[in-house]
Scaffold this active site. Structure first.
Site, short mmCIF file in Angstrom:
data_model
loop_
_atom_site.label_atom_id
_atom_site.label_comp_id
_atom_site.label_asym_id
_atom_site.label_seq_id
_atom_site.Cartn_x
_atom_site.Cartn_y
_atom_site.Cartn_z
N ASP A 260 0.85 -1.18 0.00
CA ASP A 260 0.00 0.00 0.00
C ASP A 260 0.89 1.24 0.00
OD1 ASP A 260 -3.19 0.50 0.61
OD2 ASP A 260 -1.95 2.18 1.28
N ASP A 286 4.71 2.77 -3.68
CA ASP A 286 3.82 3.14 -4.78
C ASP A 286 3.83 2.00 -5.79
OD1 ASP A 286 2.49 4.21 -6.95
OD2 ASP A 286 3.54 6.14 -6.87
N CYS A 355 -15.12 -0.50 -4.73
CA CYS A 355 -16.35 -0.31 -3.96
C CYS A 355 -17.11 0.87 -4.55
CB CYS A 355 -16.06 -0.11 -2.48
SG CYS A 355 -14.78 1.12 -2.13
#
Length: 423
Positions: A260, A286, A355
């Site tokens: 992450d 990254d 999401c």
């Protein structure tokens, strides 16, 4: 920022009002308002956050209730005191206490004190109204999001989504395989998640300290079963924070690398790994510049997105986003898909998920990826408990928040299982 009243009796309400001012007045995300909570006891912190979130779910109907009683809008801080009180009254909180606390809160503020009489008069009128929200529909999604959803599914579906998102979410837990989880009142969902309508203090629940479960929305918990990784598989959890999927993968016996870009967001993952005794290689980097030392058998890409499927859990989003972020999110999602595929072994599996309720971040990304990569195909797979209705046109799964509305709803998502064909 308006100075908060110092009385302990008002601390949670005062903090909630300050949070509302930051979100509605300055465009801050709820996650950026933690300084307001400094100095509060854990119970008061939780209550302030809960109160602020409830108001954000009902700003529109609260303002409709207040409008007949106000000749002009008061300063934002006072308006938020009124909104909070209206939401509490609509929830059935004793009127006497709500009105008195709101008036005392305003009176204690040096600049807004003269408006205490107005607050008292308005709220007593509202308190005399039976079920103040009953004649108003749930809060609408912002136009930039509502219009494309109405075009896709129609007004009735979108109205049902709005009704689900107006309700406080339950607490969903992912049980650790092989552990017996005994939580009073927990409902076992068809997908295997546990759902608690009332949670209280999470860390005080049975099994927390032992690592028998972790908090994870039931929708988010479906990505790992869709991936299907097992013992010994070398798996990359890309964009891993806060880490629920990493814990699922580690519990399944996979050799997990969790990547992450945000080191602060990975802190919770480190904490949960320590609590559960599970292990994973955690990397803060990254994804657009990082390089692995070997290819992976499976990759889970939970890509950065508009999060429009999570408004129930993040009611601040309609007030701080306007859709403009899609201009950068869409190419980033495509770039991350391409990076992930470059790290995948021939024959390996990639699960792409967002999401988001918007097809541009789901179905359209899938179609574009298939067009760019001739060796890629969609695999038709339904995890445990997922109904046929969730199948998306063109492949993958599309969950709208109105599904399972009778169970309290779930976060909306798009997921697709992709296999890179062997040469």
């Amino acid at each position: 920022m308006m100075a908060m009243a110092k009385s302990a009796a008002h601390s949670a309400r005062a903090a909630a009002v300050e949070i509302l001012c930051l979100v509605l007045g300055e465009g801050a995300l709820l996650g950026q308002t933690d300084p307001v909570l400094a100095g509060l006891e854990p119970g008061e912190r939780a209550r302030a956050q809960r109160l602020a979130a409830e108001v954000l779910r009902h700003v529109e109907p609260a303002d409709r209730v207040l409008k007949p009683h106000l000749r002009k809008a008061p300063p934002l801080w006072v308006l938020n005191v009124l909104r909070l009180a209206v939401v509490e009254l609509a929830a059935g909180t004793a009127a006497h206490g709500v009105v008195n606390e709101a008036v005392s809160l305003v009176r204690a503020d040096r600049r807004q004190g003269p408006l205490a009489g107005l607050v008292n008069a308005v709220l007593r009128k509202v308190a005399a109204t039976e079920a103040p929200f009953a004649k108003f529909p749930p809060q609408r999604l912002p136009f930039w999001l509502r219009k494309p959803l109405v075009d896709l599914w129609g007004r009735e579906v979108v109205s049902t989504i709005e009704a689900v998102q107006a309700k406080a979410p339950p607490l969903d837990l992912t049980p650790r395989p092989g552990r017996v989880v005994d939580l009073p009142g927990a409902e076992l969902l068809p997908t295997g998640s546990l759902r608690l309508a009332q949670s209280g203090q999470v860390s005080a629940l049975p099994g927390y300290a032992a690592g028998d479960w972790w908090v994870q929305d039931a929708a988010a918990a479906l990505a790992v079963p869709l991936l299907g990784a097992g013992p010994g598989d070398r798996v990359l959890d890309l964009c891993a924070a806060p880490g629920g999927k990493t814990l699922q993968l580690a519990a399944a016996g996979a050799d997990v690398t969790a990547l992450d870009i945000s080191e602060p967001r990975l802190a919770r993952l480190h904490e949960n790994l320590a609590r559960t005794g599970l292990s994973a290689r955690v990397v803060a980097a990254d994804a657009l510049t990082w390089q692995p030392d070997a290819a992976f058998d499976a990759i889970l890409l939970d890509a950065p997105c508009s999060a429009t499927g999570t408004i129930r859990r993040h009611p601040d989003l309609p007030f701080v986003k306007d859709g403009a972020e899609l201009e950068t999110l869409l190419p980033l999602q495509a770039a991350l898909i391409d990076r992930a595929l470059a790290w995948l072994k021939p024959g390996g599996v990639l699960v792409y998920c967002t999401c988001s309720l918007l097809p541009d971040e789901g179905e359209a990304q899938l179609a574009a990826a298939l067009a760019r990569h001739a060796d890629l195909r969609v695999e038709d797979h339904l995890p445990q408990g997922v109904p046929e209705a969730w199948r998306a046109a063109g492949g993958g799964l599309r969950l709208r928040p109105d599904y399972w509305a009778e169970r309290g709803g779930m976060d909306g998502f798009f997921m697709a299982r992709l296999r890179r064909q062997a040469a």
